[in-house]
Write an enzyme that holds these catalytic residues in place. Structure first.
Site, PDB file in Angstrom:
ATOM      1  CD  GLU A 170      -3.205  -0.847   2.039  1.00  0.00           C
ATOM      2  OE1 GLU A 170      -3.065  -0.036   2.972  1.00  0.00           O
ATOM      3  OE2 GLU A 170      -4.225  -1.525   1.882  1.00  0.00           O
ATOM      4  CD  GLU A 259      -4.453  -5.094   3.515  1.00  0.00           C
ATOM      5  OE1 GLU A 259      -3.213  -5.252   3.565  1.00  0.00           O
ATOM      6  OE2 GLU A 259      -5.033  -4.098   3.997  1.00  0.00           O
TER       7      GLU A 259
END
Length: 337
Positions: A170, A259
């Protein structure tokens, strides 16, 4: 006589073909329930798709461990890995090695390496695929540490078809050129020791802007995929975000959903089952591999476990959160198809 011989030969060939299909179906079922790595083998990327040794999309499904610090740390052990395989029927485990927080990799390199490698080894022993996740929002600031870490991992796990390298969890609101430059540096080091194993690269805006990445993907290396993240109940993670991923897929970007959660992007919020089902159907339609967030016993929406759940697995249903019960059911249903 020749006609009879010909008919008999056709019948025999047909029976052999049917038997072969049945054997493959049985092997597939066994692999999903017992040994996915034996069925799928080494993963590769061809024509914008992640493929297995049979040149089909494997669609791995599993769970992400939480940050390897704080509450999630205690679940990094062999007993939990075995339980996730036998009871949740996972084919994929994500190891989320914390980098920047106190007691994370930058402060405790030896401790973190020991913790995650024993868990990676446990996953390999269970014949699972395992994502080695550099769980860092600011990886471009820690590039030298990242390179050294992945050199160690590549030396240790080169040639293990189980292992997938996820080199930046991320990236925040940073540019794709910055992420790409970081990725090329780290990939170059990995490829010195591991020429083939799949590497997953992040995208801007917490792995959401994959449509931007798709316009200028990394070249010069094989077996590179890109992570896409979403939180199924988040109001901002609906049609517009799905459209970004659809655009990336249409442009030929190989996606891996390393995720996703049933709640909202902060890990809390509501658990909207209708929105979650929409996202799951989308994953199935596109045959995308995924890891659900996350194994921890925190009091939050996306946590799989209720506070106080055993560190040794063997969790009764009563110790699963609504998210945990839902994900367990989905994994058992989908991985046994």
């Amino acid at each position: 006589m020749p006609s009879y011989m010909m008919i008999s030969r056709k019948i025999i060939l047909k029976k052999i073909a049917i038997f072969s299909l049945l054997c493959f179906a049985c092997a597939s079922a066994f692999a999903q329930n017992g040994n996915p790595v034996s069925l799928h083998g080494a993963l590769s990327v061809e024509n914008g798709k992640i493929l297995d040794q049979h040149h089909i999309e494997p669609q791995l499904r599993g769970i992400s461990l939480s940050w390897s610090v704080w509450a999630g740390r205690k679940y990094y052990n062999n007993d939990v890995v075995k339980w996730l395989k036998s009871d949740f029927n996972i084919s994929l485990l994500r190891i989320s090695m914390a980098v920047e927080p106190d007691s994370g990799y930058l402060k405790d390199q030896a401790g973190q390496e020991q913790l995650i490698t024993k868990t990676i080894d446990a996953a390999i022993k269970q014949n699972l695929y395992v994502l080695i996740d550099w769980h860092d929002h600011h990886a471009s600031k820690n590039v030298e540490a990242s390179k050294l870490f992945f050199i160690k991992m590549a030396k240790k796990y080169a040639g293990k078809p189980n292992v997938i390298y996820e080199i930046w969890n991320e990236p925040e609101r940073v540019s794709w050129p910055l992420i790409k430059d970081y990725a090329v540096q780290v990939i170059t080091e990995i490829r010195k020791y591991d020429a083939n194993n799949l590497i997953v690269v992040g995208s801007p805006a917490w792995d959401q802007d994959v449509d931007i990445t798709a316009k200028d993907p990394i070249s010069g290396f094989k077996n590179i995929a890109y992570s896409f993240h979403f939180y199924a109940s988040d109001p901002s993670h609906q049609e517009k975000l799905m459209a970004k991923a659809d655009a990336a897929i249409q442009m030929g970007l190989p996606l891996f959903v390393t995720e996703w959660g049933v709640g909202e992007s902060d890990g809390n919020g509501v658990f909207d089952r209708t929105k979650t089902a929409t996202w799951l159907n989308w994953l199935e339609k596109n045959k995308l591999s995924w890891a659900n967030w996350n194994i921890t016993d925190k009091d939050e929406t996306t946590a799989i476990l209720k506070p106080g759940a055993s560190v040794k697995g063997k969790w009764p249903v009563q110790m699963l959160t609504p998210a945990g019960d839902y994900i367990r059911s989905q994994l058992n249903e989908l991985n046994r198809k």
